[in-house]
Structures are given as C-alpha cells and as structure tokens.
Scaffold this motif. Structure first.
Motif, PDB file in Angstrom:
ATOM      1  N   GLU A 168      71.252 -52.572  -4.685  1.00 50.71           N
ATOM      2  CA  GLU A 168      70.303 -53.677  -4.610  1.00 50.71           C
ATOM      3  C   GLU A 168      69.088 -53.339  -3.769  1.00 50.71           C
ATOM      4  O   GLU A 168      68.042 -53.991  -3.873  1.00 50.71           O
ATOM      5  CB  GLU A 168      70.997 -54.923  -4.039  1.00 50.71           C
ATOM      6  CG  GLU A 168      72.091 -55.487  -4.943  1.00 50.71           C
ATOM      7  CD  GLU A 168      72.721 -56.730  -4.350  1.00 50.71           C
ATOM      8  OE1 GLU A 168      72.352 -57.088  -3.201  1.00 50.71           O
ATOM      9  OE2 GLU A 168      73.565 -57.346  -5.029  1.00 50.71           O
ATOM     10  N   ARG A 169      69.184 -52.305  -2.932  1.00 51.32           N
ATOM     11  CA  ARG A 169      68.080 -51.931  -2.051  1.00 51.32           C
ATOM     12  C   ARG A 169      67.240 -50.791  -2.626  1.00 51.32           C
ATOM     13  O   ARG A 169      66.321 -50.315  -1.965  1.00 51.32           O
ATOM     14  CB  ARG A 169      68.610 -51.540  -0.670  1.00 51.32           C
ATOM     15  CG  ARG A 169      69.455 -52.618  -0.010  1.00 51.32           C
ATOM     16  CD  ARG A 169      69.761 -52.286   1.421  1.00 51.32           C
ATOM     17  NE  ARG A 169      68.559 -52.282   2.244  1.00 51.32           N
ATOM     18  CZ  ARG A 169      68.543 -51.941   3.533  1.00 51.32           C
ATOM     19  NH1 ARG A 169      69.682 -51.545   4.122  1.00 51.32           N
ATOM     20  NH2 ARG A 169      67.423 -51.959   4.227  1.00 51.32           N
ATOM     21  N   ALA A 170      67.561 -50.378  -3.834  1.00 51.92           N
ATOM     22  CA  ALA A 170      66.790 -49.300  -4.458  1.00 51.92           C
ATOM     23  C   ALA A 170      65.327 -49.706  -4.571  1.00 51.92           C
ATOM     24  O   ALA A 170      65.007 -50.828  -4.955  1.00 51.92           O
ATOM     25  CB  ALA A 170      67.360 -48.982  -5.837  1.00 51.92           C
ATOM     26  N   GLY A 171      64.439 -48.797  -4.236  1.00 49.06           N
ATOM     27  CA  GLY A 171      63.014 -49.063  -4.292  1.00 49.06           C
ATOM     28  C   GLY A 171      62.416 -49.486  -2.968  1.00 49.06           C
ATOM     29  O   GLY A 171      61.183 -49.521  -2.815  1.00 49.06           O
TER      30      GLY A 171
END
Length: 261
Positions: A168-171
């Motif tokens: 969910e924290r990708a980017g």
C-alpha cells in the motif's frame, strides 16, 4: 539426463556450450510479443543473441530454453533466421521447453547438455548485441580454471541503498539508509561462464523464492565458490525498456555501417 555433469574420460575432448533462457515475457517493454522475440534491425533479439554465442569459436552448442508451450514456435523462428555459414559449420542449436522461472529454465537447459560439455555460458536473450570478444574472454577464463566468471562494468551513477516502500505504500518517498562506495561496485552482464559441475551443484542446492535467480553467479556465491569479474562491454547492455530498443537499433546501425555486420 541429470543436470549434473558427467566428467569426460581422461584425455577426452571437452566442449563449451551456451544456455540462453528465453521463456520470459518482458512486461517492462509493454504489450506485444515476448521480449526475446522483439525485433532489432528487423531480426528478433533472440536470434541476435544466438548468433552472438555461435560467433565464438569456443562455443560448439547453443541451447535455447523456450517458453514451456512454445518450443516448436521458437525452433521454427530460428530455422527462419539461420546462422551465418561460418557459424553453422561448428555450432549446433537446440531448443528445449523451459520452466516458470528463470532458475527453472536454466536448470532445464543444463539437463539438455551432453556429457562432454564441461563449461557453460549462461546468456540473457535480452542482451542481443554482446560482442564476440566478450564471449571469448568469458569462455577463456573458465577454460583457464575459474569456476565462475562474470563480465562487468564500473558503475557510473551514484547508488543509494533505501528502505523500500511496497504494498500500500508503493510509490511513496523512500528513505535513504546508505550510500555504497561506487569504486567497489560493478554492474554485471552476461554471458556468465561456469564450470559445469559448479553451476549444476548451485542449481541443485540453492533454492530461491519468488521469481527464482536472476543471476547464476549469485547462486554460485552462496555455495562459497569464488566468482571473478572480467571487463564487460558497453554494448552488452540489457534491453528492458522501450528506450533500450532505440539504443540497440542505433548500435546495430553503426555496426552495419562500419563493419558490415
């Protein structure tokens, strides 16, 4: 046939073979044909890669590891683009179905080798323009006794070690945790060369998760076997993104203009 080499009898001739895993799809190049079948100068990358291996006088056999359900199609493709006469007289090319990971495909390529092959070069199909001098140098280093040989280049850019953001924290911005000293880093290429017994043992004993191994030399390292680097070549770059295709076309056009390649 076992993927562990059977040593030839004392005094018997030994051979060097190249294994080209070409079962991946190369999603970073976008939709369309699998990466290895993308054309450069009107010729599929895989064909360029096979020709690069066959151009070395050290290589007498090339094993192409095709997608699991695509061996017949790859064989047909290679028949459409034969080797040059000087290569076809000394180099055999066989095609075998691969596995679901690169590691599985290399293992299947090893299993297809005859017993008199004692040295193996593993080459990425996505490095279609590797110069023959680099192939020769890797093969020579293995013949001279190195169990594992990797062509490599100094790293030009500063490299940062980060705390990756995934899921969910990708980017999200990734915190830097270290800056490795560039002078001790190298960017590795292929073909990577191995004593066959050493590589077979690595594939037998080293189990990796996820997509499997992306670097056969890394598997050999985990056995505690020394790996040495030799100078690579800037034209042995990996074609991964659309911009790489543009660069490959430019390199090939220059070769054809200057050398009649």
């Amino acid at each position: 046939m076992s993927d562990r080499a059977t040593a030839p009898a004392s005094g018997a001739p030994s051979r060097t073979a190249a294994v080209i895993p070409a079962a991946g799809r190369g999603v970073r190049l976008g939709p369309g044909a699998p990466k290895a079948l993308r054309a450069i100068g009107g010729t599929p990358m895989l064909v360029h890669a096979v020709r690069a291996m066959a151009a070395s006088r050290a290589v007498s056999l090339v094993v192409v590891v095709a997608p699991p359900d695509g061996a017949a199609d790859v064989r047909h493709l290679l028949d459409e683009y034969p080797l040059a006469d000087r290569d076809s007289t000394r180099t055999d090319v066989v095609v075998v179905p691969g596995g679901e990971t690169r590691q599985a495909s290399v293992r299947l390529g090893l299993a297809a080798l005859p017993d008199d092959v004692t040295a193996v070069l593993v080459h990425d199909a996505a490095r279609p323009l590797v110069p023959v001098d680099t192939v020769d140098a890797v093969a020579a280093a293995v013949r001279e006794g190195a169990p594992a040989v990797v062509p490599a280049l100094p790293v030009a850019d500063t490299v940062k070690q980060v705390e990756p953001r995934t899921g969910e924290r990708a980017g999200e911005p990734e915190p830097v945790v270290a800056t490795p000293e560039r002078a001790v880093l190298r960017a590795v290429q292929t073909p990577q060369g191995f004593d066959r017994h050493t590589l077979a043992e690595a594939h037998e004993k080293v189990a990796l998760e996820g997509e499997g191994a992306t670097d056969d030399a890394g598997m050999v390292e985990r056995l505690g076997v020394p790996v040495v680097l030799i100078p690579g070549h800037e034209e042995a770059f990996k074609v991964t993104r659309p911009l790489d295709l543009v660069l490959a076309e430019a390199v090939l056009a220059r070769r054809r203009a200057n050398d009649g390649f």
